[in-house]
Design an enzyme around this catalytic site. Structure first.
Site, PDB file in Angstrom:
ATOM      1  CB  SER A 260     -12.797   2.724  81.885  1.00  0.00           C
ATOM      2  OG  SER A 260     -12.588   2.045  80.683  1.00  0.00           O
ATOM      3  CD  GLU A 386     -14.460  -4.774  83.570  1.00  0.00           C
ATOM      4  OE1 GLU A 386     -14.925  -3.762  83.019  1.00  0.00           O
ATOM      5  OE2 GLU A 386     -14.167  -4.805  84.776  1.00  0.00           O
ATOM      6  CG  HIS A 442     -16.444  -1.156  80.812  1.00  0.00           C
ATOM      7  ND1 HIS A 442     -15.390  -1.505  81.603  1.00  0.00           N
ATOM      8  CD2 HIS A 442     -16.069  -0.017  80.185  1.00  0.00           C
ATOM      9  CE1 HIS A 442     -14.407  -0.617  81.462  1.00  0.00           C
ATOM     10  NE2 HIS A 442     -14.804   0.295  80.603  1.00  0.00           N
TER      11      HIS A 442
END
Ligand SMILES: *[C@@H]1O[C@H](CO)[C@@H](O)[C@H](O)[C@H]1NC(C)=O
Ligand SMILES: *[C@@H]1O[C@H](CO)[C@@H](O)[C@H](O)[C@H]1NC(C)=O
Ligand SMILES: *[C@@H]1O[C@H](CO)[C@@H](O)[C@H](O)[C@H]1NC(C)=O
Ligand SMILES: *[C@@H]1O[C@H](CO)[C@@H](O)[C@H](O)[C@H]1NC(C)=O
Ligand SMILES: *[C@@H]1O[C@H](CO)[C@@H](O)[C@H](O)[C@H]1NC(C)=O
Ligand SMILES: *[C@@H]1O[C@H](CO)[C@@H](O)[C@H](O)[C@H]1NC(C)=O
Ligand SMILES: *[C@@H]1O[C@H](CO)[C@@H](O)[C@H](O)[C@H]1NC(C)=O
Ligand SMILES: *[C@@H]1O[C@H](CO)[C@@H](O)[C@H](O)[C@H]1NC(C)=O
Ligand SMILES: *[C@@H]1O[C@H](CO)[C@@H](O)[C@H](O)[C@H]1NC(C)=O
Ligand SMILES: *[C@@H]1O[C@H](CO)[C@@H](O)[C@H](O)[C@H]1NC(C)=O
Ligand SMILES: *[C@@H]1O[C@H](CO)[C@@H](O)[C@H](O)[C@H]1NC(C)=O
Length: 535
Positions: A260, A386, A442
């Protein structure tokens, strides 16, 4: 909704209706049980006298420990890699640590960099707190400065096999945590690597703290360098490059990887330090589409810093130097709390970086085409989900932004002859998926790689165990020798090859299988092909 806003929500855990329905009795700061943490009484401690837990470096002698849960893993949980960025060093690039022969107890985590615990329920606070920095007894929705954070935060942690010594020369995975540029740090329970190092006994993991929010990205017009988060990563890589041998590592075989915001920083790093990357290979796990400010879409990139400064009594009109100097006198707690509670207009953000054309580049394509990117193979990966909104169409559209970013980047790398290994995490396992509808969400691939999936409550089916082992083995092969990957079933991605090239998919009904570029990312060039979000 603007992409930037969606990303910020996805990454920083700021609450919003778009996170979906939270339980009606969701925790909040006021109805949470009264705070109780036993901070006063800590058992007496001693520093180990074992020679094999003591590592001398030019910046200190660090004494690690063995944790009973993983007695075959040596842990050094706090090693400063730069001088404390406090006083006159606040908002300055990280400075090399001073030479020291001090003996330092590294058996406990150092504080993370200044950050706050959000005030409202989010997926992270309600369902996935193991992805949040461990807090010292605050509620998950405290809405206040994190007690486990402090301005003197530039430390890293090292995990090695227990019997590693200065002759071991093990490959090193240097990890940069996510957190949307506002949160994160070493002590994130689901991202602690002991289970992985214990199982492999063949590699070292290092995880770093780096400055975030206004401390990592101050956006003051009086500063030459504002992208301090990236420079913190660089300082950590330098320290590891110079010192990891003493811990049993091979400085010439470092994989810099992050997830990330940590992936964004890893990506930016490859473009910022093309000639002397020090890291031999890279891992970009779920890189958000962009964390670089678009100057033509931003009137005044320095406005956000001015807003905070003026509110805290540092209003010197146009005198940016005086403003900065004044802000150096203000307590970090006050600055962090002000940002935490700010809800004015315009909104403020310190999560995206100003292109300075020195470390952060406004046109990355141009940078690639000029060959200004670190050599060395890379992993680029995404997950099936995500981001999450209630709205499937928006989810798919945003998913596309992430997938196409990885595709475009891999194509540019290929044009320079650089290898990229791609994967899609698509495992839907209930004990690590924060909510059933999120599936492979995610960051949940990190639980598989670190091996922390076992610590999460709920059933662990055999496929989950096998998939985790498969992912760990591929990562280890990449660490040791990427040229061994094709014969193990992972071929480099080539978007020009038949069916748009091959990408590995983990955890979708089977441990691993090939999927094609056309199948995964057809939507990047043909709008009638949907992006797939079901793992
Ligand atoms: C949070 O606490 C306030 C005050 O007790 C209460 O009115 C509100 O309903 C609570 N919110 C949630 C989501 O429980
Ligand atoms: C706090 O922890 C210590 C050590 O575990 C224990 O001896 C002590 O009783 C605890 N104090 C309270 C108030 O619970
Ligand atoms: C040992 O490791 C486990 C799992 O990571 C952790 O829960 C525990 O707190 C650790 N114990 C100590 C003393 O650090
Ligand atoms: C480390 O040293 C201690 C004390 O000398 C010894 O008992 C232990 O076996 C050593 N561990 C390893 C992995 O060599
Ligand atoms: C930057 O913003 C301008 C003006 O809004 C826009 O035309 C341009 O496409 C943007 N550039 C990128 C790379 O997004
Ligand atoms: C970035 O650079 C490339 C290559 O020089 C060029 O084709 C492209 O138009 C540039 N993009 C922007 C937004 O200026
Ligand atoms: C994950 O599996 C559950 C059943 O165990 C299913 O209800 C859910 O729809 C799946 N989620 C995704 C994203 O595929
Ligand atoms: C993917 O396909 C390539 C090319 O056919 C093959 O060499 C490789 O073994 C396959 N990988 C897996 C995991 O099936
Ligand atoms: C990628 O695939 C194309 C088309 O098959 C081929 O010409 C090219 O050599 C391949 N590139 C690499 C690096 O394998
Ligand atoms: C785009 O995808 C659709 C659906 O798969 C297909 O019918 C169409 O031919 C594709 N268009 C192009 C230009 O490839
Ligand atoms: C998982 O596999 C099934 C069938 O093999 C496929 O329909 C689905 O799209 C896959 N999910 C993802 C996220 O790749």
């Amino acid at each position: 909704m603007a992409l930037q806003a969606v990303l910020l929500l996805a990454l920083s855990g700021i609450a919003s209706a778009q996170w979906g329905t939270l339980p009606s009795n969701a925790d909040n700061a006021t109805d949470h049980p009264a705070y109780y943490a036993n901070l006063t009484f800590e058992p007496a401690r001693s520093i180990s006298t074992w020679e094999n837990l003591t590592v001398e470096t030019p910046s200190g002698t660090f004494v690690g420990m063995l944790n009973d849960s993983y007695p075959d893993v040596r842990q050094f949980l706090r090693i400063p890699f730069a001088q404390p960025p406090i006083g006159d060093l606040r908002w300055m690039p990280p400075q090399k640590p001073l030479p020291s022969n001090k003996r330092i107890d590294s058996s406990r985590y150092g504080p993370a960099c200044p950050q706050y615990v959000v005030s409202t329920g989010t997926i992270w606070t309600e369902w996935a707190p193991s992805d949040a920095l461990l807090n010292l007894g605050e509620s998950q929705v405290e809405g206040a400065v994190a007690w486990s954070s402090d301005e003197d935060c530039l430390s890293l942690a090292v995990w090695t096999p227990a019997d590693a010594d200065r002759h071991s020369k093990l490959p090193v995975a240097l990890f940069v945590t996510g957190g949307g540029g506002t949160q994160g740090g070493i002590w994130t329970p689901s991202q602690l690597p002991s289970p992985w190092v214990s199982r492999s006994q063949e590699h070292i993991v290092v995880t770093i703290n780096y400055r975030v929010n206004i401390f990592g990205n101050p956006k003051s017009r009086a500063l030459d360098e504002t992208s301090l988060s990236l420079l913190d990563v660089r300082a950590a890589v330098e320290w590891v490059y110079e010192n990891i041998e003493a811990f049993g590592g091979d400085g010439e075989n470092i994989m810099l990887w992050g997830q990330s915001q940590g992936a964004a920083l890893t990506h930016l790093y490859t473009l910022a330090f093309p000639d002397d990357p020090l890291a031999a290979k890279f891992g970009v796990i779920s890189q958000p589409p962009s964390v670089t400010l678009n100057l033509s879409a931003t009137d005044d990139v320095y406005e956000d810093f001015d807003i905070v400064a003026k509110a805290l009594g540092c209003n010197y009109g146009d005198d940016a130097e005086a403003e900065l100097e004044c802000m150096r006198q203000v307590s970090w707690v006050q600055i962090e709390e002000y940002i935490n509670r700010y809800s004015g207009s315009p909104s403020i953000s310190f999560a995206d970086y100003i292109p300075d054309e020195r470390y952060i580049f406004s046109n990355e394509t141009e940078r690639y085409l000029a060959g200004k990117v670190a050599r060395g193979p890379a992993i680029r990966s995404d997950v099936a989900r995500e981001i999450s909104t209630n709205d499937e169409a928006t989810t798919a559209e945003e998913e596309g932004e992430w997938i196409c970013t990885a595709m475009d980047d891999s194509a540019l790398r290929l044009s320079l002859g650089l290898e990229t290994y791609r994967y899609l995490w698509a495992g839907n396992f209930s004990n690590i998926s924060p909510e059933y509808y999120l599936g492979a969400y995610h960051w949940t691939d990190l639980l598989m790689i670190f091996g922390t999936y076992r610590e999460q409550v709920g059933d662990v089916p055999g496929l989950e165990v096998k998939t985790s082992r498969t992912m760990q083995d591929y990562m280890l092969d990449f660490l040791k020798d990427p040229s061994s990957l094709p014969s193990a079933g992972w071929v480099p991605y080539n978007g020009s090859a038949a069916e748009g090239g091959l990408i590995l998919e983990f955890g979708n009904g089977t441990t691993v299988k090939n999927i094609t570029g056309d199948w995964l990312q057809g939507g990047c060039f043909n709008s009638s092909i949907p992006f797939r979000i079901y793992g």
